[in-house]
Scaffold this motif. Structure first.
Motif, PDB file in Angstrom:
ATOM      1  N   UNK A 151      60.575   4.896  58.701  1.00 14.44           N
ATOM      2  CA  UNK A 151      61.455   4.307  59.558  1.00 14.44           C
ATOM      3  C   UNK A 151      61.239   4.172  61.091  1.00 14.44           C
ATOM      4  N   UNK A 152      60.599   5.485  61.673  1.00  9.44           N
ATOM      5  CA  UNK A 152      60.018   5.567  62.987  1.00  9.44           C
ATOM      6  C   UNK A 152      58.926   4.589  63.156  1.00  9.44           C
ATOM      7  N   UNK A 153      58.137   4.545  62.150  1.00  6.47           N
ATOM      8  CA  UNK A 153      56.857   3.776  62.182  1.00  6.47           C
ATOM      9  C   UNK A 153      57.168   2.209  62.261  1.00  6.47           C
ATOM     10  N   UNK A 154      58.073   1.753  61.439  1.00  7.91           N
ATOM     11  CA  UNK A 154      58.696   0.385  61.369  1.00  7.91           C
ATOM     12  C   UNK A 154      59.060   0.089  62.299  1.00  7.91           C
ATOM     13  N   UNK A 155      60.048   0.740  63.447  1.00  9.23           N
ATOM     14  CA  UNK A 155      60.360   0.470  64.518  1.00  9.23           C
ATOM     15  C   UNK A 155      59.356   0.140  65.555  1.00  9.23           C
ATOM     16  N   UNK A 156      58.292   1.027  65.666  1.00  8.19           N
ATOM     17  CA  UNK A 156      57.405   0.907  66.437  1.00  8.19           C
ATOM     18  C   UNK A 156      56.451  -0.087  66.404  1.00  8.19           C
ATOM     19  N   UNK A 157      56.372  -0.474  64.810  1.00  8.17           N
ATOM     20  CA  UNK A 157      55.328  -1.447  64.378  1.00  8.17           C
ATOM     21  C   UNK A 157      56.040  -2.684  64.834  1.00  8.17           C
ATOM     22  N   UNK A 158      57.192  -2.860  64.983  1.00  6.06           N
ATOM     23  CA  UNK A 158      57.827  -4.196  65.272  1.00  6.06           C
ATOM     24  C   UNK A 158      58.065  -4.350  66.795  1.00  6.06           C
ATOM     25  N   UNK A 159      57.769  -3.610  67.638  1.00  7.38           N
ATOM     26  CA  UNK A 159      57.770  -3.591  68.956  1.00  7.38           C
ATOM     27  C   UNK A 159      57.038  -4.768  69.639  1.00  7.38           C
ATOM     28  N   UNK A 160      55.683  -4.712  69.228  1.00  7.84           N
ATOM     29  CA  UNK A 160      54.734  -5.811  69.823  1.00  7.84           C
ATOM     30  C   UNK A 160      55.385  -7.124  69.408  1.00  7.84           C
ATOM     31  N   UNK A 268      60.158  -1.917  49.136  1.00 13.16           N
ATOM     32  CA  UNK A 268      60.774  -0.618  48.658  1.00 13.16           C
ATOM     33  C   UNK A 268      61.137   0.290  49.670  1.00 13.16           C
ATOM     34  N   UNK A 269      60.281   0.520  50.536  1.00 12.79           N
ATOM     35  CA  UNK A 269      60.351   1.664  51.549  1.00 12.79           C
ATOM     36  C   UNK A 269      61.251   1.129  52.858  1.00 12.79           C
ATOM     37  N   UNK A 270      60.648   0.211  53.548  1.00 16.72           N
ATOM     38  CA  UNK A 270      61.281  -0.343  54.549  1.00 16.72           C
ATOM     39  C   UNK A 270      62.403  -1.196  54.381  1.00 16.72           C
ATOM     40  N   UNK A 271      62.716  -1.670  53.235  1.00 19.60           N
ATOM     41  CA  UNK A 271      64.017  -2.399  53.146  1.00 19.60           C
ATOM     42  C   UNK A 271      64.796  -1.756  52.077  1.00 19.60           C
ATOM     43  N   UNK A 397      51.103   9.227  63.850  1.00 18.99           N
ATOM     44  CA  UNK A 397      49.895   8.975  64.540  1.00 18.99           C
ATOM     45  C   UNK A 397      49.008   8.114  63.935  1.00 18.99           C
ATOM     46  N   UNK A 398      49.092   8.223  62.519  1.00 18.75           N
ATOM     47  CA  UNK A 398      48.214   7.160  61.463  1.00 18.75           C
ATOM     48  C   UNK A 398      49.037   5.864  61.890  1.00 18.75           C
ATOM     49  N   UNK A 399      50.269   5.792  61.485  1.00 16.00           N
ATOM     50  CA  UNK A 399      51.101   4.674  61.473  1.00 16.00           C
ATOM     51  C   UNK A 399      51.051   3.906  62.910  1.00 16.00           C
ATOM     52  N   UNK A 422      47.946  -2.195  58.299  1.00 17.81           N
ATOM     53  CA  UNK A 422      49.402  -2.238  58.197  1.00 17.81           C
ATOM     54  C   UNK A 422      49.774  -0.743  58.510  1.00 17.81           C
ATOM     55  N   UNK A 423      50.285  -0.667  59.837  1.00 16.91           N
ATOM     56  CA  UNK A 423      50.856   0.679  60.034  1.00 16.91           C
ATOM     57  C   UNK A 423      51.740   1.401  59.232  1.00 16.91           C
ATOM     58  N   UNK A 424      52.828   0.491  58.754  1.00 20.15           N
ATOM     59  CA  UNK A 424      53.890   0.855  57.862  1.00 20.15           C
ATOM     60  C   UNK A 424      53.294   1.233  56.315  1.00 20.15           C
ATOM     61  N   UNK A 425      52.288   0.560  55.751  1.00 22.70           N
ATOM     62  CA  UNK A 425      51.732   0.662  54.490  1.00 22.70           C
ATOM     63  C   UNK A 425      50.973   2.061  54.716  1.00 22.70           C
ATOM     64  N   UNK A 426      50.020   2.135  55.605  1.00 24.92           N
ATOM     65  CA  UNK A 426      49.489   3.511  55.627  1.00 24.92           C
ATOM     66  C   UNK A 426      50.128   4.599  56.067  1.00 24.92           C
TER      67      UNK A 426
END
Length: 468
Positions: A151-160, A268-271, A397-399, A422-426
């Motif tokens: 979830x943290x990675x999701x939020x960071x990934x959406x920032x751009x 499944x994960x982010x939703x 870090x990877x995300x 895809x940072x979320x998937x990785x």
């Protein structure tokens, strides 16, 4: 029985006082649902514009893609939230045209055209539909230490995305101008003031009211163009196979099948799992499978109307956490609004007139809330006597690599690059693997305790999230 738990095996069977079944008045439901659509509208219209442009389509044909995307997104959201038989998670999950598939679709349409792309999407969706039940069994691999990190990675990934909107949207002539930043800042300020100074309905509608206020401000300072609202028809029904019969090529099918698998992981994960965590609802394997069936059925049917693959919209998870509105009927109402936009292009043109900086000012709050929700989930995890801290550190870090260094994985094979870019998937893959390696395998060090103890260290009851 715990709130949101199940007595049966099917999605929705025997649910007792589930938070997602909360019912509001008609006008509240409509307002909250519309707020969901406004928060993700830019994400829905972006893929058709990008892919249509890459395919060399004329403005009228791109408009068909936009209309079809809105219609399919609306129907898919209603199927996901309300559910029919074994299709739909019956959770407040917003579905929309997935941005994950954009790069792959752009390559396919550039080389082989729209019919080949649509044929590949149909086959990929059907394959995803067949294997959806298998994904329902992965639920046990996602304890809070895993989901919180994701979830943290999701939020960071959406920032751009929000930052690009704040600057005026990609390709804008005044991209990054102070006027764009000021408009986004004004929208952000309105949302903050409404959230602080008011309670109840006004506070929960702060995003919608902030977007409305930002649009008004934009109009007053000449930053909003409403001149094209009257152009085009008032009512337009989606066409069937508007770009001709689909064509089927193995290379395109393989590519889109990989994309479909990634969409399933993120849905499944982010939703489904993430929303369940946030609202305090029980999410079992059958519920995940039902949600993915709805996702892939919508994806397989989308090309019939001229639309692209469908997936869960992570930014709306932030809206659920921010407002505390957990009702799936609210999101279903938003789906109905989105479907209506597909029938009424004039309404879509009104919404499209909202300046990107306004959407960005709201998006920075929404996406930040997603990351904050993940941090709150991680705060409940035990970090002493185990390797959970290493798990979280490695996953984050990877995300965030694709955001910090977009070309980092450029040398990877194309089939692997689809996952790594895809940072979320990785992040999801790495977090699951490390959780198995650190917490589940019995041969790990004695200091970590037994597998059962490790699981209890990372388990959080849904009630712990009920206040979100």
């Amino acid at each position: 029985m715990r709130r949101g738990s199940f007595t049966g095996t099917g999605a929705g069977a025997g649910r007792v006082r589930a938070p997602e079944d909360t019912v509001y008045s008609f006008w509240q439901t409509l307002a909250y649902g519309t707020q969901h659509i406004l928060s993700m509208y830019g994400g829905v219209i972006a893929p058709p514009i990008i892919v249509g442009t890459a395919a060399g389509l004329k403005a009228g044909d791109i408009a068909l893609l936009l209309t079809a995307g809105l219609f399919v997104s609306g129907v898919s959201t209603m199927l996901q939230t309300l559910g029919i038989w074994k299709f739909g998670s019956r959770l407040p999950v917003v579905q929309g045209i997935s941005f994950i598939s954009v790069s792959s679709m752009t390559v396919i349409v550039s080389d082989d055209g729209m019919p080949t792309l649509f044929g590949a999407i149909i086959v990929a969706g059907l394959i995803g539909l067949l294997i959806a039940p298998l994904f329902g069994t992965v639920l046990r691999f996602f304890p809070p230490v895993v989901t919180g990190s994701i979830i943290v990675v999701i939020g960071i990934s959406l920032m751009p995305v929000a930052l690009t909107w704040i600057q005026g949207g990609q390709g804008a002539e005044n991209f990054g101008s102070l006027s764009n930043l000021g408009l986004a800042g004004a929208t952000f300020l309105v949302i903050m003031l409404l959230s602080r100074l008011f309670q109840g309905v006004v506070s929960r509608l702060s995003i919608l009211l902030g977007i409305a206020a930002g649009t008004v401000i934009a109009g007053l300072v000449g930053k909003a163009d409403f001149g094209s609202i009257g152009d085009g028809p008032l009512v337009s029904f989606p066409s069937i196979l508007p770009f001709g019969a689909p064509e089927f090529r193995i290379s395109a099918i393989v590519t889109m099948t990989i994309v479909a698998l990634i969409i399933m992981i993120e849905t499944a994960t982010a939703g489904i799992i993430t929303v369940g965590e946030i609202i305090g609802a029980e999410v079992d394997s059958e519920r995940v499978a039902s949600g993915l069936r709805a996702d892939m059925l919508s994806t397989a049917a989308a090309p019939v109307f001229g639309a692209f693959p469908v997936g869960a919209f992570a930014q709306n998870v932030g809206l659920v956490a921010l407002t505390g509105i957990k009702s799936r009927y609210v999101v279903a109402a938003g789906g109905a609004v989105m479907m209506l936009l597909g029938f009424l292009p004039v309404v879509g043109r009104v919404v499209a007139a909202i300046p990107y900086p306004v959407l960005g000012g709201a998006g920075i709050v929404l996406f930040g809330t997603v990351a904050a929700s993940g941090i709150r989930s991680l705060a409940t995890v035990k970090f002493e006597g185990n390797l959970n801290l290493v798990l979280v550190a490695a996953t984050l870090s990877v995300g965030i690599i694709p955001q910090l260094a977009p070309d980092f994985w450029h040398a990877a094979p194309s089939w692997l690059g689809v996952v790594l870019h895809s940072g979320i998937t990785s992040a999801a893959v790495l977090a699951v693997v490390l959780n198995l390696f650190f917490n589940q395998w019995k041969w790990r060090s004695e200091s970590s305790g037994s597998a059962d103890q490790a699981e209890s260290d990372t388990r959080v009851e849904p009630a712990d999230h009920a206040a979100m």
